[in-house]
Write a protein that holds these residues in place. Structure first.
Motif, PDB file in Angstrom:
ATOM      1  N   LYS A 171       0.811  -1.220   0.000  1.00 50.24           N
ATOM      2  CA  LYS A 171       0.000   0.000   0.000  1.00 50.24           C
ATOM      3  C   LYS A 171       0.846   1.273   0.000  1.00 50.24           C
ATOM      4  N   GLY A 172       1.870   1.291  -0.844  1.00 49.17           N
ATOM      5  CA  GLY A 172       2.694   2.481  -0.969  1.00 49.17           C
ATOM      6  C   GLY A 172       3.787   2.621   0.066  1.00 49.17           C
ATOM      7  N   LYS A 173       3.833   1.721   1.041  1.00 51.89           N
ATOM      8  CA  LYS A 173       4.892   1.744   2.050  1.00 51.89           C
ATOM      9  C   LYS A 173       5.984   0.741   1.671  1.00 51.89           C
ATOM     10  N   TYR A 174       7.215   1.150   1.884  1.00 55.07           N
ATOM     11  CA  TYR A 174       8.376   0.326   1.556  1.00 55.07           C
ATOM     12  C   TYR A 174       9.106  -0.010   2.851  1.00 55.07           C
ATOM     13  N   PHE A 175       9.334  -1.301   3.077  1.00 55.91           N
ATOM     14  CA  PHE A 175       9.950  -1.776   4.319  1.00 55.91           C
ATOM     15  C   PHE A 175      11.272  -2.458   3.979  1.00 55.91           C
ATOM     16  N   LEU A 176      12.369  -1.898   4.471  1.00 55.98           N
ATOM     17  CA  LEU A 176      13.692  -2.471   4.231  1.00 55.98           C
ATOM     18  C   LEU A 176      14.257  -2.965   5.554  1.00 55.98           C
ATOM     19  N   ILE A 177      14.605  -4.253   5.609  1.00 60.77           N
ATOM     20  CA  ILE A 177      15.172  -4.850   6.813  1.00 60.77           C
ATOM     21  C   ILE A 177      16.685  -4.801   6.693  1.00 60.77           C
ATOM     22  N   THR A 178      17.321  -4.092   7.613  1.00 61.07           N
ATOM     23  CA  THR A 178      18.771  -3.962   7.569  1.00 61.07           C
ATOM     24  C   THR A 178      19.308  -3.904   9.001  1.00 61.07           C
ATOM     25  N   HIS A 179      20.528  -3.429   9.188  1.00 62.44           N
ATOM     26  CA  HIS A 179      21.107  -3.317  10.530  1.00 62.44           C
ATOM     27  C   HIS A 179      22.036  -2.119  10.574  1.00 62.44           C
ATOM     28  N   ASP A 180      22.306  -1.641  11.793  1.00 59.59           N
ATOM     29  CA  ASP A 180      23.194  -0.499  11.938  1.00 59.59           C
ATOM     30  C   ASP A 180      24.599  -0.981  12.305  1.00 59.59           C
ATOM     31  N   LEU A 181      25.482  -0.036  12.662  1.00 57.47           N
ATOM     32  CA  LEU A 181      26.868  -0.394  12.977  1.00 57.47           C
ATOM     33  C   LEU A 181      26.978  -1.265  14.220  1.00 57.47           C
ATOM     34  N   ASN A 182      25.952  -1.220  15.087  1.00 54.93           N
ATOM     35  CA  ASN A 182      25.951  -2.060  16.295  1.00 54.93           C
ATOM     36  C   ASN A 182      25.285  -3.401  16.059  1.00 54.93           C
ATOM     37  N   ASN A 183      24.924  -3.687  14.782  1.00 54.51           N
ATOM     38  CA  ASN A 183      24.198  -4.909  14.405  1.00 54.51           C
ATOM     39  C   ASN A 183      22.820  -4.976  15.042  1.00 54.51           C
ATOM     40  N   ASP A 184      22.254  -3.811  15.400  1.00 58.33           N
ATOM     41  CA  ASP A 184      20.855  -3.770  15.833  1.00 58.33           C
ATOM     42  C   ASP A 184      19.960  -3.891  14.600  1.00 58.33           C
ATOM     43  N   LEU A 185      18.897  -4.678  14.725  1.00 59.08           N
ATOM     44  CA  LEU A 185      17.947  -4.833  13.638  1.00 59.08           C
ATOM     45  C   LEU A 185      17.253  -3.498  13.375  1.00 59.08           C
ATOM     46  N   VAL A 186      17.172  -3.096  12.104  1.00 57.11           N
ATOM     47  CA  VAL A 186      16.534  -1.838  11.719  1.00 57.11           C
ATOM     48  C   VAL A 186      15.459  -2.129  10.682  1.00 57.11           C
ATOM     49  N   ILE A 187      14.255  -1.628  10.932  1.00 55.23           N
ATOM     50  CA  ILE A 187      13.174  -1.675   9.947  1.00 55.23           C
ATOM     51  C   ILE A 187      13.008  -0.262   9.416  1.00 55.23           C
ATOM     52  N   ASP A 188      13.484  -0.050   8.206  1.00 47.04           N
ATOM     53  CA  ASP A 188      13.443   1.281   7.589  1.00 47.04           C
ATOM     54  C   ASP A 188      12.140   1.407   6.807  1.00 47.04           C
ATOM     55  N   VAL A 189      11.270   2.304   7.236  1.00 48.94           N
ATOM     56  CA  VAL A 189       9.944   2.477   6.635  1.00 48.94           C
ATOM     57  C   VAL A 189       9.903   3.801   5.881  1.00 48.94           C
ATOM     58  N   SER A 190       9.364   3.767   4.653  1.00 45.17           N
ATOM     59  CA  SER A 190       9.284   5.000   3.866  1.00 45.17           C
ATOM     60  C   SER A 190       8.121   4.923   2.880  1.00 45.17           C
ATOM     61  N   ASN A 191       7.635   6.088   2.470  1.00 47.69           N
ATOM     62  CA  ASN A 191       6.649   6.164   1.400  1.00 47.69           C
ATOM     63  C   ASN A 191       7.378   6.182   0.070  1.00 47.69           C
ATOM     64  N   LYS A 192       6.889   5.418  -0.900  1.00 45.73           N
ATOM     65  CA  LYS A 192       7.546   5.357  -2.196  1.00 45.73           C
ATOM     66  C   LYS A 192       6.528   5.578  -3.317  1.00 45.73           C
TER      67      LYS A 192
END
Length: 258
Positions: A80-101
């Protein structure tokens, strides 16, 4: 957010030590995040999962970690127009990057020696980005044809990302690989990694179109495409099998080019 204790089948994946006196019945857990909880625009950007537990009366808080992700194999999805990217930061913490595309979702083709990425509307200035400012190639938007256009002759000999002027990656709704052929060059458009565009040009491109078993042999049919400067010059080809484990290359077959 819901969670469930699980018993991991392969303990080594989670760096869990083995001991016959240990119980592994709740050594792992599965977290479920309903999509509806992520659609609030306040969650746009990087989100982390805060874990909380008590041990011997002491409360512990930490961000959920994640094993390092190959940057060439990121995990992404959209809804529904939302983009979810699963990645990690420098501390290896799980990051869910959410954005409108503003997703692309129309035809991609070669027309009149141009790569054409169709869009009913102008989404912003687009570029083939080869990794440095000196090698950015702009795409022109044709309002009559409703598509972005770039000449195939302008491509460089390496893989490019499709980006906007602010370096944001353009994304497509479909996860696909397209092989586009022309006398000016062969173009591969790949959006399978994370729905972003990887675009490459080749002078010569061979594509396996069919594999069939015939008695004790395997027939492999390969379609051959080349640019006009190689037309009629390549008379034969060899097919190799490469073993990544021992780095050996085996010659499978040699044949003439029809």
């Amino acid at each position: 957010m819901n969670h469930k204790d699980i018993k991991p089948k392969i303990r080594s994946q989670f760096n869990i030590p083995y001991n016959v006196d240990y119980s592994y019945d709740a050594a792992g857990y599965r977290i479920t995040i309903p999509y509806k909880n992520l659609f609030d625009d306040e969650l746009n950007g990087e989100n982390r999962i805060l874990m909380n537990y008590k041990q011997d009366g002491v409360e512990h808080n930490f961000f959920l970690g994640f094993k390092q992700i190959d940057p060439n194999n990121l995990k992404a999805t959209h809804s529904k127009g939302k983009y979810f990217l699963i990645t990690h930061d420098l501390n290896n913490d799980l990051v869910i990057d959410v954005s409108n595309k503003n997703f692309f979702n129309e035809k991609i083709a070669i027309e009149d020696d141009n790569l054409c990425i169709f869009s009913k509307e102008f989404k912003g200035n687009l570029f083939l980005d080869y990794g440095n400012p000196e090698s950015q190639i702009p795409l022109a938007y044709n309002e009559d044809k409703h598509c972005y256009i770039v000449k195939i002759n302008s491509f460089l000999d390496s893989k490019a990302k499709l980006t906007y002027e602010n370096k944001e990656l353009a994304v497509h709704k479909k996860s696909q690989v397209l092989f586009l052929n022309s006398k000016k060059g062969q173009i591969i458009v790949d959006t399978k990694n994370d729905f972003t565009f990887d675009i490459s040009k080749y002078e010569v491109l061979s594509i396996i179109s069919d594999i069939a078993q015939r008695n004790s042999k395997i027939d492999i049919t390969i379609d051959y495409h080349c640019s006009d400067k190689y037309e009629g010059k390549l008379k034969s080809a060899r097919l190799y099998f490469k073993n990544e484990l021992d780095m050996m290359i085996y010659n499978l077959s040699e044949g003439k080019i029809d």
